[in-house]
Scaffold this active site. Structure first.
Site, short mmCIF file in Angstrom:
data_model
loop_
_atom_site.label_atom_id
_atom_site.label_comp_id
_atom_site.label_asym_id
_atom_site.label_seq_id
_atom_site.Cartn_x
_atom_site.Cartn_y
_atom_site.Cartn_z
N HIS A 160 0.82 -1.21 0.00
CA HIS A 160 0.00 0.00 0.00
C HIS A 160 0.86 1.27 0.00
O HIS A 160 0.74 2.13 -0.86
CB HIS A 160 -0.87 0.03 1.25
CG HIS A 160 -1.73 -1.16 1.46
ND1 HIS A 160 -2.85 -1.42 0.70
CD2 HIS A 160 -1.65 -2.19 2.35
CE1 HIS A 160 -3.42 -2.53 1.12
NE2 HIS A 160 -2.72 -3.02 2.11
C1 BDR Z 1 -2.81 0.89 5.32
O1 BDR Z 1 -3.03 0.46 6.66
C2 BDR Z 1 -1.82 0.03 7.22
O2 BDR Z 1 -1.99 -1.19 7.84
C3 BDR Z 1 -0.78 0.01 6.13
O3 BDR Z 1 0.50 0.40 6.63
C4 BDR Z 1 -1.31 0.98 5.12
O4 BDR Z 1 -0.88 2.30 5.40
C5 BDR Z 1 -3.52 -0.07 4.39
O5 BDR Z 1 -4.89 -0.12 4.65
#
Ligand code: BDR
Ligand code: CA
Length: 309
Positions: A238
């Protein structure tokens, strides 16, 4: 080359760690400061992880402590994905840098004044620190060039059926940021779930070098949990998508849309409500909503940047 002046706010975080490791080897980007926020795990961990990652990647940067909880909501962490310490059970050498006294929101404002009109703020955790900065400094929004954030989704959620983690963690903060009139690029689950690493890709990353071995080791625990909890056979990168989008926008597909944050709904709190797929369009359609990425080029890029260590 004119380098982009970038402030990073993060909650490391396995994919936050990957983002920092890559960003430190992107010459197009000049990181000017880092702040940490509670999110994936408690602030005590995310702050130390951010400090240690900055040192580990050879950056010489101040790291500022931010909010240890959301504005109004109760914190709910994501230890099941990132491990108790936020780095999938991996540890890094402790940074020997001194501790910054200025809190994140003041440090963001100071950087925005120093680089007025130039500063790009990359947010890869909950939006609490930026919201607090906007609440405290009325002129901040005019000084920030753009915000590139990982959060939300046009489609579904990963924390509730409607909401993505970073927005769900602190919907009130997200509402403040999205209502501030900033130039926002939103990289939500629509695109970031396409930036995936399966086990063979993680093995390849492991083999590149020592930084790759660290990244891969932290991702393996996340992969185990992703399989168990979500029946997913990959780890989504992500957060690295934000930096890749800044430097290689041609890998991505995006469109302008209106986005609002739901703060009240019983089932939909934390949803980024957008008009991308709706017949009814909001009046202001100014958020750059990123929807797609070329997976092959993403992977090539990831490996190439990592290989610069
Ligand atoms: C986001 O949530 C976190 O767990 C990850 O680092 C990312 O920023 C994804 O939904
Ligand atoms: Ca994150």
């Amino acid at each position: 080359m004119t380098r982009m002046k970038v402030w990073l706010d993060a909650d490391p975080g396995v994919d936050d760690a990957a983002a920092i490791i890559l960003a430190a080897r992107m010459p197009e980007i000049e990181l000017v400061g880092v702040s940490a926020c509670a999110g994936n795990v408690e602030l005590s961990y995310t702050y130390e992880n951010a400090r240690n990652l900055v040192a580990y990647t050879g950056l010489n940067l101040p790291v500022h402590k931010g909010a240890d909880r959301p504005l109004l909501a109760e914190p709910h962490f994501a230890r099941e994905i990132h491990g108790k310490n936020g780095l999938g059970g991996q540890s890094l050498p402790a940074s020997t840098a001194g501790h910054e006294k200025l809190p994140a929101w003041d440090a963001i404002y100071r950087a925005a004044c120093e680089y007025a009109g130039e500063l790009i703020v990359v947010m890869i955790g909950p939006l609490t620190n930026l919201a607090l900065a906007l609440l405290k400094y009325a002129d901040l929004k005019e000084k920030i060039k753009r915000v590139v954030l990982m959060g939300g989704a046009v489609s579904y959620g990963n924390t509730t059926p409607a909401a993505e983690f970073n927005i769900y963690f602190d919907p009130e903060a997200a509402d403040i940021v999205f209502s501030a009139g900033l130039d926002i690029s939103m990289l939500g689950l629509d695109v970031t779930m396409q930036a995936y690493l399966d086990e063979p890709a993680i093995d390849r990353i492991h083999a590149v070098n020592e930084k790759g071995a660290f990244m891969a080791a932290s991702m393996r625990q996340t992969l185990t949990w992703a399989r168990k909890l979500y029946n997913l056979d990959f780890v989504a990168m992500h957060d690295p998508c934000t930096f890749l989008y800044l430097v290689y926008p041609e890998l991505f597909r995006s469109e302008l849309a209106g986005v609002r944050i739901e703060t009240k709904g019983k089932l939909t709190r934390g949803k980024t409500v957008s008009d991308v797929h709706s017949d009814y369009k909001f009046e202001d359609r100014t958020v750059d909503v990123v929807l797609g990425i070329d997976h092959k080029r993403f992977l090539d890029c990831f490996m190439e940047i990592l290989g610069r260590y």
